[in-house]
Design an enzyme around this catalytic site. Structure first.
Site: not given
Ligand code: NAD
Length: 703
Positions: A62, A103, A106, A126
């Site tokens: 992200a 991310g 993911e 994270e």
């Protein structure tokens, strides 16, 4: 600028994304990816898709700059992207090289297949920002690598080699070369299987197979409760995994989302994200022209082989930079060199260094008694006694021998760097490099910019700090610079509370419970109470300190300098560093209070903590206003990396923000009105008063 390239390789669409430097999944990238997937789904000439990073890496996840802003959830979100992948009617293969983190991983786990280059790394970092993987990671990873492995990945936050997971369903193939070719082949084979009526493999259709799920999760919870006591994210990660594993993946997604929001809104993640940005911001120096080239530093000189000089030398030796170490006498020089060797031998014993490296590093060290030997070095750092007369002698000699363009640095803690620069004919080459003890361990380096310090000297110091793995924070010249100037107020407040009725153990206990590594009195016993005494005597003489620190002065008059004399604010048993409450000190406190006519008052822990922390905050605000620090986050960084301020509170200024400046100012008023208070001490700095009135904050605008 984020771009997504779309091309065809036979009947496979190759979607290559690039948003240098790390392909973060910001809004533009997400939108580009969804559009590319829709195009591939609609195109009858396309059988499958490969997603790959165009610039040698997949994605670091992200875009953290979007965190807490509307862009973070602006559609398409990472969720929409992963749902789009789940719903794709054609196989999608993630081709991973470089890193797939957060991310990015993911996203890859939402694809039907994954192929990786053997050198690639994957991870879900994270937790390092006080968060959990919030785009399905807590649910998909356990389904691909098992619960235990998934917890290890998520709780450590570390990037790990894909080879660790080469045999798990996380990867269809791990290859040594031609990543794209391998990924296209996997896509083609999958498309062929689909045509034969086989179902597309999807992570969401996998079951979590773990017979001892409860046992593993309970063990992980117990570990997290001790190892990450004040951090909520590890427990939330375990809860999310357990929840989805015992119910359905969709229930797990919902729980993950709920916990993610809770963490995102919490003070701990805010503090950790603040630290992340603070570290980046600190390297930007106001008034330093863009592109200022640093000077070349190939060899370093260190003057003074005491506590600091030896620690400073080790930093450069570790980085492979030759060091010339200068002392006044042979004995001190030998002792210093021996101390450096001992430090390395300690590391060898602990298995952190091998014997060959020890010798290689010692081989870079040249002890000397002659200033002429410093003539060829590019940077000299002085760490001699804290005395202006001694510094003057050293800098005059240095000025005579140093080559033109050499940087002359002082490690002084309290003396005026501009005054020291004046001992040379080249003040533009002089700078303060304030290391913290032990200098080879502590991350913080205050870079003290003198009035005449040249921009490229400053740029060199910042670049060098990176090389020796320090966190550099720029400070202007003032007594104590950023860190010690603030800590003086904190120490004064700690002493004041003893005068009013608190015990030494109570003050230390309260601030340690708040999260400081060590309370002010235990800390002072460790560093040596005589250091502060020495400084106070100078400040009394200069009229800079109007209130006498009676108890602290008397303690030193008794020879109680701390651990090194076996007695200080606490008693110490021989060979034992554990602080024992001292009857001598309790009696001394009684006597001093009686002499001053003070009736001792019970002070609760909340008052102790606020008085200590807000004394830092008020001085920090003055330091900001005076331009000594460039930004509030620099002050926080100083306290997080140099003074044991609890990481999860984000530093004094960030903590003040979390309490609101209004509340800080209100508490100061209460303290100013206490019996025996030094009301001048609690006059809010103008910046505190202004922010309190405006509802502003130090770190989030207004300042
Ligand atoms: P120290 O007493 O351990 O070492 C000082 C060394 O300098 C001694 O070995 C001494 O022989 C040598 N020396 C004195 N005069 C000299 C000269 N003219 N030429 C060459 N060598 C000379 O002191 P320290 O704790 O290492 O402190 C050194 C400096 O670092 C001081 O300015 C101090 O304020 C600063 N500092 C200390 C700390 C700390 O925690 N100790 C932290 C940051 C900065």
């Amino acid at each position: 600028m984020a771009t997504v390239d779309y091309s065809l390789r036979g009947k496979i669409a190759v979607v290559a994304f690039q948003a240098p430097p790390v392909n973060s999944l910001g809004h533009a990238m997400r939108a580009g990816l969804v559009a590319a997937l829709d195009r591939a789904a609609a195109d009858t000439a396309v059988d499958g898709v490969v997603i790959i990073g165009a610039n040698g890496t997949f994605s670091a996840g992200a875009d953290i700059r979007e965190f807490g802003t509307p862009a973070m959830i602006r559609g398409p979100s990472l969720w929409t992207l992963n749902n789009t992948l789940d719903a794709m009617p054609k196989p999608v293969v993630a081709a991973i090289e470089g890193v797939a983190l957060g991310g990015g991983l993911e996203l890859a786990m939402s694809c039907n297949h994954r192929v990786a280059l053997a050198t690639a790394k994957v991870g879900l970092p994270e937790v390092k920002l006080g968060l959990l993987p919030g785009a399905g990671g807590t649910q998909r990873l356990p389904r691909l690598v098992g619960v235990e492995n998934a917890l290890n990945v998520m709780l450590s936050g570390e990037p790990l080699s894909v080879q660790l997971f080469a045999k798990s369903p996380l990867f269809d193939r791990v290859v040594d070369s031609d990543l794209l070719g391998a990924a296209v082949a996997v896509a083609e084979a999958s498309a062929a299987a689909l045509r034969e009526g086989k179902k597309l493999p999807r992570t969401r259709d996998l079951k979590v197979r773990e017979p001892d799920l409860d046992g593993i999760c309970q063990f992980a919870r117990n570990t997290a409760k001790t190892a990450f006591k004040d951090y909520p994210a590890p427990l939330a990660i375990i809860d999310a995994v357990h929840f989805g594993a015992t119910r359905s993946i969709d229930a797990g997604f919902a729980e993950e989302g709920r916990l993610f929001k809770q963490l995102m809104d919490g003070d701990v993640s805010k503090a950790m994200r603040h630290l992340f940005f603070a570290e980046r911001a600190a390297s930007r120096v106001a008034g330093l022209p863009e592109g200022t080239a640093p000077r070349d530093v190939k060899a370093v000189g260190v003057i003074g082989a005491g506590t600091m000089g030896t620690g400073i030398a080790i930093n450069f030796l570790n980085a492979g930079i030759p060091v010339r170490l200068l002392e006044v006498g042979q004995e001190a020089l030998d002792k210093g060199a021996a101390r450096i060797r001992q430090t390395y031998e300690g590391q060898v014993k602990k298995g952190k260094l091998d014997a060959a490296k020890l010798e290689a590093r010692m081989g870079l060290l040249t002890p000397t008694l002659s200033y002429a030997d410093l003539g060829a070095v590019d940077l000299v750092i002085e760490a001699v006694f804290e005395d202006m007369g001694v510094k003057e002698k050293v800098f005059r000699q240095l000025d005579a021998v140093a080559k033109p363009g050499a940087i002359l640095a002082t490690n002084t803690s309290t003396l005026d760097v501009d005054h020291i620069a004046g001992f040379t004919a080249r003040p533009a080459d002089v700078i303060g490099l304030h290391f913290f003890s032990p200098a080879n361990v502590m991350r913080l380096l205050e870079v003290v910019r003198g009035a005449k310090t040249a921009p490229d000297v400053l740029a060199t110091a910042m670049a060098l700090a990176k090389k020796i793995r320090k966190t550099a924070v720029v400070s202007g010249v003032c007594d104590g610079f950023i860190g010690n100037r603030m800590i003086n107020q904190y120490s004064a407040q700690a002493l004041q509370m003893l005068d009013e009725g608190a015990s030494v153990e109570q003050v230390d206990g309260a601030i340690e419970k708040f999260g400081f590594a060590m309370g002010p009195f235990r800390m002072s016993d460790l560093a040596g109470n005589d250091i502060g005494w020495h400084i106070r005597k100078r400040q009394y003489a200069e009229g800079k300190l109007t209130r006498k620190a009676v108890v602290a002065d008397r303690l030193c008059e008794l020879g109680r300098f701390g651990q090194k004399t076996g007695a200080g604010w606490y008693d110490y048993r021989p060979g034992d560093r554990n602080a024992q409450p001292s009857k001598v000190v309790a009696d001394l406190l009684d006597t001093v209070r009686k002499e001053a006519g003070v009736t001792p008052r019970r002070i609760d822990d909340a008052e102790i903590v606020d008085r200590l922390v807000f004394s830092l905050v008020n001085e920090g605000a003055r330091i900001l206003e005076e331009g000594i620090a460039q930004r509030a986050s620099d002050i926080d960084l100083v306290y997080l990396t140099g003074y044991g301020f609890p990481m999860y509170r984000g530093g004094p200024m960030q903590y003040a923000d979390s309490r609101t400046i209004y509340e800080v100012a209100r508490r100061m008023q209460v303290f100013a009105a206490l019996p025996g208070a030094d009301s001048a001490f609690w006059t809010p700095a103008p910046l505190v008063a202004r922010l309190a009135a405006e509802g502003g904050s130090f770190n989030g605008g207004g300042a």
